[in-house]
Motif scaffolding. Structure first.
Motif, PDB file in Angstrom:
ATOM      1  N   ALA A   1       5.249  -4.145   2.785  1.00 17.45           N
ATOM      2  CA  ALA A   1       6.445  -4.949   2.550  1.00 17.45           C
ATOM      3  C   ALA A   1       6.069  -6.353   2.092  1.00 17.45           C
ATOM      4  N   LEU A   2       7.019  -6.989   1.407  1.00 15.51           N
ATOM      5  CA  LEU A   2       6.918  -8.409   1.083  1.00 15.51           C
ATOM      6  C   LEU A   2       7.600  -9.177   2.216  1.00 15.51           C
ATOM      7  N   LEU A   3       6.834  -9.889   3.015  1.00 17.02           N
ATOM      8  CA  LEU A   3       7.383 -10.624   4.151  1.00 17.02           C
ATOM      9  C   LEU A   3       7.697 -12.058   3.749  1.00 17.02           C
TER      10      LEU A   3
ATOM     11  N   ARG B   1      14.984   5.704   0.503  1.00 15.50           N
ATOM     12  CA  ARG B   1      14.956   4.441  -0.230  1.00 15.50           C
ATOM     13  C   ARG B   1      13.975   3.443   0.393  1.00 15.50           C
ATOM     14  N   ILE B   2      13.685   3.575   1.674  1.00  9.23           N
ATOM     15  CA  ILE B   2      12.839   2.606   2.370  1.00  9.23           C
ATOM     16  C   ILE B   2      11.497   2.434   1.666  1.00  9.23           C
ATOM     17  N   PHE B   3      10.897   3.550   1.268  1.00 11.31           N
ATOM     18  CA  PHE B   3       9.573   3.507   0.664  1.00 11.31           C
ATOM     19  C   PHE B   3       9.618   3.674  -0.857  1.00 11.31           C
ATOM     20  N   SER B   4      10.791   3.582  -1.436  1.00  5.03           N
ATOM     21  CA  SER B   4      10.929   3.642  -2.892  1.00  5.03           C
ATOM     22  C   SER B   4      10.482   2.318  -3.498  1.00  5.03           C
ATOM     23  N   PRO B   5      10.251   2.262  -4.811  1.00  3.95           N
ATOM     24  CA  PRO B   5       9.886   0.977  -5.426  1.00  3.95           C
ATOM     25  C   PRO B   5      10.901  -0.121  -5.152  1.00  3.95           C
TER      26      PRO B   5
ATOM     27  N   LEU C   1      10.504  -1.225  -1.428  1.00  7.47           N
ATOM     28  CA  LEU C   1       9.284  -1.991  -1.195  1.00  7.47           C
ATOM     29  C   LEU C   1       9.322  -3.356  -1.873  1.00  7.47           C
ATOM     30  N   ALA C   2      10.277  -3.563  -2.779  1.00 10.15           N
ATOM     31  CA  ALA C   2      10.408  -4.862  -3.450  1.00 10.15           C
ATOM     32  C   ALA C   2      11.272  -5.834  -2.658  1.00 10.15           C
ATOM     33  N   GLU C   3      11.946  -5.360  -1.627  1.00  9.78           N
ATOM     34  CA  GLU C   3      12.814  -6.225  -0.834  1.00  9.78           C
ATOM     35  C   GLU C   3      11.985  -7.201   0.006  1.00  9.78           C
TER      36      GLU C   3
END
Length: 391
Positions: free
Chosen positions: A100-102, A174-178, A181-183
């Protein structure tokens, strides 16, 4: 006598020709000649030249000279529109680490996990392309990225157990979709949400969280995001923002409880705020910590048990190899997945039951490493367990 008459007639004809000469022959019909012949008429009348009107032909009066494009809405689009979000940028991904982007709770700065060596993609082993696209496909799947990791995980789950195929075809994770993972994830907000949602329904958790956020927002708080598209381009929107850790740490418990929190949960949130405010917990630590160290770090915080830490690692940090044996929904889903009668098992337990032992759950899930998070998500889908508050 006759000759005299002939000479007299000839003279009469000659005199008539001289008196009334014959008109000259008409000029050739050409644009140049026509212009020269019409010029005197304009000079004589003194009127300005004008273009003669064309006769309208039936059926062509409404046809424009330039046909209107079919995609006219692209041309007529309003000038003042919201700037579109940029496409997700593919980053290196690792099933065993944070993907993830934290966002830093203190500064809102983006914290990416410390770069590590690229992980070879598993798509080369599970997908064998043919035809002209074979070389390009192999070249683009040499490493695992945020654009390919979900595809790799799904292919691995189906390879391990073909019964996963209909589940994967029916439900998109959707959690591990592109896009997922961009969220950008605020770890402090995510952990606070985990504490708020403990032992309450999803609707109640959302209501309490909204009131909790409202405690730290007033009418003058505005967002830095661009405003939504409206008719009035000068209008602005007010969006409540999640409080900083220091704000929560310094807020009295009585004030926190006005949001609908219990005394204990108010204490948990205040203590969590103190951990982040003092630097004992940071987004960078959570992004880089090995899994077991991460669990130990989180369970040391009051209000966060192992299950909460596991859900945080899965849904917030987007780690792909998380598995929780203590989740009742996962137990029930796995029992149904292997063909057991879940209804009979529940009745037999008499209120205190286990659909499956932890040991058996571990043995089954072990085959799906290193994508056990996705396997766990699909086990929730088997029995349609509601995980909206965690997502």
């Amino acid at each position: 006598m006759a000759s005299r008459r002939s000479s007299r007639l000839a003279a009469m004809v000659t005199n008539a020709a001289i008196r009334d000469p014959a008109p000259p022959p008409p000029p050739p019909l050409s644009r140049k000649r026509k212009a020269t012949t019409e010029a005197p008429a304009v000079e004589e009348t003194g009127e300005a030249p004008s273009t003669p009107r064309k006769r309208r032909t039936k059926g062509t009066a409404d046809v424009p000279e330039t046909p209107t494009p079919t995609a006219v809405n692209l041309i007529a689009e309003a000038a003042h529109t919201q700037k579109p979000k940029p496409a997700a940028v593919a980053r290196l991904a690792d099933p065993s680490r944070t993907n993830a982007l934290l966002r830093s709770p203190k500064t809102s700065r983006i914290i990416a996990p410390t770069p590590v060596e690229a992980v070879p993609s598993k798509l080369r082993d599970s997908i064998k392309p043919t035809g002209p696209a074979a070389t390009t496909t192999t070249a683009t799947t040499t490493t695992t990225t945020t654009a390919t990791i979900l595809e790799e995980a799904c292919a691995h789950l189906i390879k391990v157990d073909a019964r996963m195929k209909p589940l994967i075809a029916q439900h998109h994770c959707r959690i591990f979709s592109p896009a997922g993972l961009a969220e950008q994830i605020d770890p402090f907000e995510s952990l606070c949400s985990s504490i708020i949602s403990q032992q309450v329904s999803g609707a109640a958790a959302k209501s309490i969280k909204a009131r909790f956020i409202a405690l730290f927002n007033d009418a003058t708080t505005t967002t830095t995001d661009p405003p939504a598209v409206t008719d009035d381009i000068s209008s602005t929107t007010t969006t409540p923002t999640f409080p900083r850790p220091a704000q929560v740490a310094s807020t009295p418990l009585d004030t926190l409880r006005t949001a609908g929190l219990s005394q204990r949960k108010a204490e948990y949130l205040q203590g969590l705020g103190q951990k982040f405010a003092s630097g004992e917990l940071t987004a960078q630590m959570l992004a880089d910590a090995p899994y077991e160290d991460l669990l130990a770090m989180l369970t040391a915080v009051r209000g966060l048990g192992r299950w909460s830490a596991e859900m945080f690692a899965c849904f917030a940090l987007k780690r792909m190899d998380v598995f929780s044996t203590g989740d009742l929904g996962v137990q029930r889903g796995m029992a149904a997945f292997v063909g057991r009668d879940v209804g009979r098992l529940k009745a037999k337990g008499g209120g205190k039951w286990k659909y499956m032992s932890e040991k058996e759950m571990e043995e089954i899930s072990e085959r799906f490493r290193p994508f056990r998070s996705l396997f766990m998500w699909y086990m929730w889908r088997v029995e349609e367990t509601d995980v909206s508050t965690m997502e």
